[in-house]
Design a protein around this motif. Sequence first.
Motif, PDB file in Angstrom:
ATOM      1  N   GLY A  23       0.783  -1.231   0.000  1.00  0.00           N
ATOM      2  CA  GLY A  23       0.000   0.000   0.000  1.00  0.00           C
ATOM      3  C   GLY A  23       0.811   1.275   0.000  1.00  0.00           C
ATOM      4  N   ILE A  24       2.125   1.176   0.170  1.00  0.00           N
ATOM      5  CA  ILE A  24       2.978   2.362   0.125  1.00  0.00           C
ATOM      6  C   ILE A  24       3.018   2.897  -1.306  1.00  0.00           C
ATOM      7  N   LYS A  25       2.914   4.218  -1.439  1.00  0.00           N
ATOM      8  CA  LYS A  25       2.970   4.865  -2.759  1.00  0.00           C
ATOM      9  C   LYS A  25       4.347   5.517  -2.921  1.00  0.00           C
ATOM     10  N   LEU A  26       5.134   4.949  -3.825  1.00  0.00           N
ATOM     11  CA  LEU A  26       6.502   5.420  -4.049  1.00  0.00           C
ATOM     12  C   LEU A  26       6.608   6.083  -5.417  1.00  0.00           C
TER      13      LEU A  26
ATOM     14  N   ASN B  45       5.517  -1.105  -5.386  1.00  0.00           N
ATOM     15  CA  ASN B  45       4.884   0.074  -4.768  1.00  0.00           C
ATOM     16  C   ASN B  45       5.095   1.354  -5.572  1.00  0.00           C
ATOM     17  N   ILE B  46       5.834   1.268  -6.676  1.00  0.00           N
ATOM     18  CA  ILE B  46       6.053   2.456  -7.507  1.00  0.00           C
ATOM     19  C   ILE B  46       4.753   2.822  -8.224  1.00  0.00           C
ATOM     20  N   VAL B  47       4.271   4.029  -7.969  1.00  0.00           N
ATOM     21  CA  VAL B  47       3.000   4.469  -8.552  1.00  0.00           C
ATOM     22  C   VAL B  47       3.199   5.512  -9.644  1.00  0.00           C
ATOM     23  N   SER B  48       4.420   6.067  -9.749  1.00  0.00           N
ATOM     24  CA  SER B  48       4.662   7.098 -10.758  1.00  0.00           C
ATOM     25  C   SER B  48       6.154   7.168 -11.059  1.00  0.00           C
ATOM     26  N   GLN B  49       6.476   7.318 -12.349  1.00  0.00           N
ATOM     27  CA  GLN B  49       7.856   7.493 -12.798  1.00  0.00           C
ATOM     28  C   GLN B  49       7.949   8.831 -13.532  1.00  0.00           C
ATOM     29  N   GLU B  50       8.630   9.783 -12.904  1.00  0.00           N
ATOM     30  CA  GLU B  50       8.635  11.156 -13.395  1.00  0.00           C
ATOM     31  C   GLU B  50       9.796  11.420 -14.363  1.00  0.00           C
ATOM     32  N   GLN B  51       9.639  12.492 -15.170  1.00  0.00           N
ATOM     33  CA  GLN B  51      10.618  12.831 -16.198  1.00  0.00           C
ATOM     34  C   GLN B  51      11.756  13.707 -15.700  1.00  0.00           C
ATOM     35  N   ASN B  52      11.672  14.189 -14.460  1.00  0.00           N
ATOM     36  CA  ASN B  52      12.797  14.887 -13.837  1.00  0.00           C
ATOM     37  C   ASN B  52      12.641  14.839 -12.325  1.00  0.00           C
ATOM     38  N   VAL B  53      13.721  15.059 -11.633  1.00  0.00           N
ATOM     39  CA  VAL B  53      13.722  14.860 -10.188  1.00  0.00           C
ATOM     40  C   VAL B  53      12.859  15.878  -9.455  1.00  0.00           C
ATOM     41  N   LYS B  54      12.722  17.085 -10.000  1.00  0.00           N
ATOM     42  CA  LYS B  54      11.901  18.090  -9.332  1.00  0.00           C
ATOM     43  C   LYS B  54      10.436  17.680  -9.276  1.00  0.00           C
ATOM     44  N   ALA B  55      10.002  16.917 -10.283  1.00  0.00           N
ATOM     45  CA  ALA B  55       8.618  16.430 -10.282  1.00  0.00           C
ATOM     46  C   ALA B  55       8.407  15.407  -9.168  1.00  0.00           C
ATOM     47  N   VAL B  56       9.449  14.620  -8.871  1.00  0.00           N
ATOM     48  CA  VAL B  56       9.369  13.676  -7.752  1.00  0.00           C
ATOM     49  C   VAL B  56       9.219  14.441  -6.437  1.00  0.00           C
ATOM     50  N   VAL B  57      10.054  15.448  -6.261  1.00  0.00           N
ATOM     51  CA  VAL B  57      10.004  16.263  -5.043  1.00  0.00           C
ATOM     52  C   VAL B  57       8.624  16.900  -4.882  1.00  0.00           C
ATOM     53  N   GLN B  58       8.091  17.437  -5.950  1.00  0.00           N
ATOM     54  CA  GLN B  58       6.806  18.123  -5.881  1.00  0.00           C
ATOM     55  C   GLN B  58       5.679  17.188  -5.451  1.00  0.00           C
ATOM     56  N   LYS B  59       5.652  15.984  -6.008  1.00  0.00           N
ATOM     57  CA  LYS B  59       4.583  15.054  -5.651  1.00  0.00           C
ATOM     58  C   LYS B  59       4.663  14.646  -4.188  1.00  0.00           C
ATOM     59  N   VAL B  60       5.876  14.452  -3.694  1.00  0.00           N
ATOM     60  CA  VAL B  60       6.017  14.040  -2.302  1.00  0.00           C
ATOM     61  C   VAL B  60       5.677  15.180  -1.350  1.00  0.00           C
TER      62      VAL B  60
ATOM     63  N   ASP C 220       3.799   8.660  -0.711  1.00  0.00           N
ATOM     64  CA  ASP C 220       4.304   8.418   0.639  1.00  0.00           C
ATOM     65  C   ASP C 220       5.812   8.564   0.720  1.00  0.00           C
ATOM     66  N   ALA C 221       6.491   8.398  -0.420  1.00  0.00           N
ATOM     67  CA  ALA C 221       7.951   8.470  -0.421  1.00  0.00           C
ATOM     68  C   ALA C 221       8.448   8.694  -1.846  1.00  0.00           C
ATOM     69  N   GLY C 222       9.671   9.164  -1.943  1.00  0.00           N
ATOM     70  CA  GLY C 222      10.293   9.369  -3.248  1.00  0.00           C
ATOM     71  C   GLY C 222      11.796   9.210  -3.132  1.00  0.00           C
ATOM     72  N   ILE C 223      12.431   8.862  -4.244  1.00  0.00           N
ATOM     73  CA  ILE C 223      13.884   8.743  -4.290  1.00  0.00           C
ATOM     74  C   ILE C 223      14.434   9.933  -5.070  1.00  0.00           C
ATOM     75  N   VAL C 224      15.264  10.743  -4.408  1.00  0.00           N
ATOM     76  CA  VAL C 224      15.802  11.959  -5.021  1.00  0.00           C
ATOM     77  C   VAL C 224      17.270  12.102  -4.632  1.00  0.00           C
ATOM     78  N   TYR C 225      17.908  13.160  -5.129  1.00  0.00           N
ATOM     79  CA  TYR C 225      19.270  13.481  -4.709  1.00  0.00           C
ATOM     80  C   TYR C 225      19.228  14.206  -3.360  1.00  0.00           C
ATOM     81  N   GLN C 226      20.305  14.104  -2.606  1.00  0.00           N
ATOM     82  CA  GLN C 226      20.363  14.826  -1.332  1.00  0.00           C
ATOM     83  C   GLN C 226      20.305  16.339  -1.553  1.00  0.00           C
TER      84      GLN C 226
END
Length: 279
Positions: free
Chosen positions: A147-150, A187-202, A208-214
Amino acid sequence: MKLFRSALPLLLLVLLIIVSACGESAPAPSSNAPSSPKATPAQVSLKIFAASSLTESFNSLKTSYHNAHPNVDITYNFNGSQALVQQLTNGANADIFASADQTNMQKAAKADVVGESKVFAKNKLVIILPKSNPGHITSLKDLSKSGIKLVVGAPAVPIGKYGLQVLDKMGTSPEYGTNYERSVKANIVSQEQNVKAVVQKVQLGEADAGIVYQTDVTAAVENKLTTLTIPDQFNVIASYPIAITKNSAQATEAQNFLTYLLSPEGQATLAKYHFIGIK
């Protein structure tokens, strides 16, 4: 004798005129005379294509570089590295390309749109969570819970590729194992075209979580996020190469920018935004 005495005044007058003429000289230039004005450097416009994760640091570099080179105006095109390569190969005009990975720089080199590249910075990955933590995630193992949304980057995007490498490393570890890797990927629910889009969704709570750069945990979003550290044995060190494009109309000034970026001052700015410097 009388003739000589009558001509004497005329001779004296001629001699006086000759002596006076010989004594004249051009006036010495005044020490207070204004010097010739220095030529004003011509205005130069640099267009830089840069990976999305460089947004904040490169905007800061733009300010400091312009202060030192007031005749240079910099405009940016920030996007996923794979999208920038596509634009360059399609004929887009740019002076510099800064990629978040070597793969896309190599694609640009193979397409003959850039010259020799140099690595100017490195980066690491982290897991980000919304401040409210709706998934109740407290450790990396929780990412495998049902159920985790990544949210991650698409595989062609550097952050997506790096994220898959992290999961692959964890999947080969007895601490996590292949079942963990499969569960997290499920649990991956979305694959974005740039890292800023990942940050924005989270940060908006859409995941529930995202993988980004530090480096993506910036001052603008850090109060909306919490992070989980990825241990070094599972993490990936991302190398950022930069190159001057083959169609640059400002190759000299582009090289000056690269030199500044690699200088202690440029590296200090990158470090301020949590990039790993080069030695």
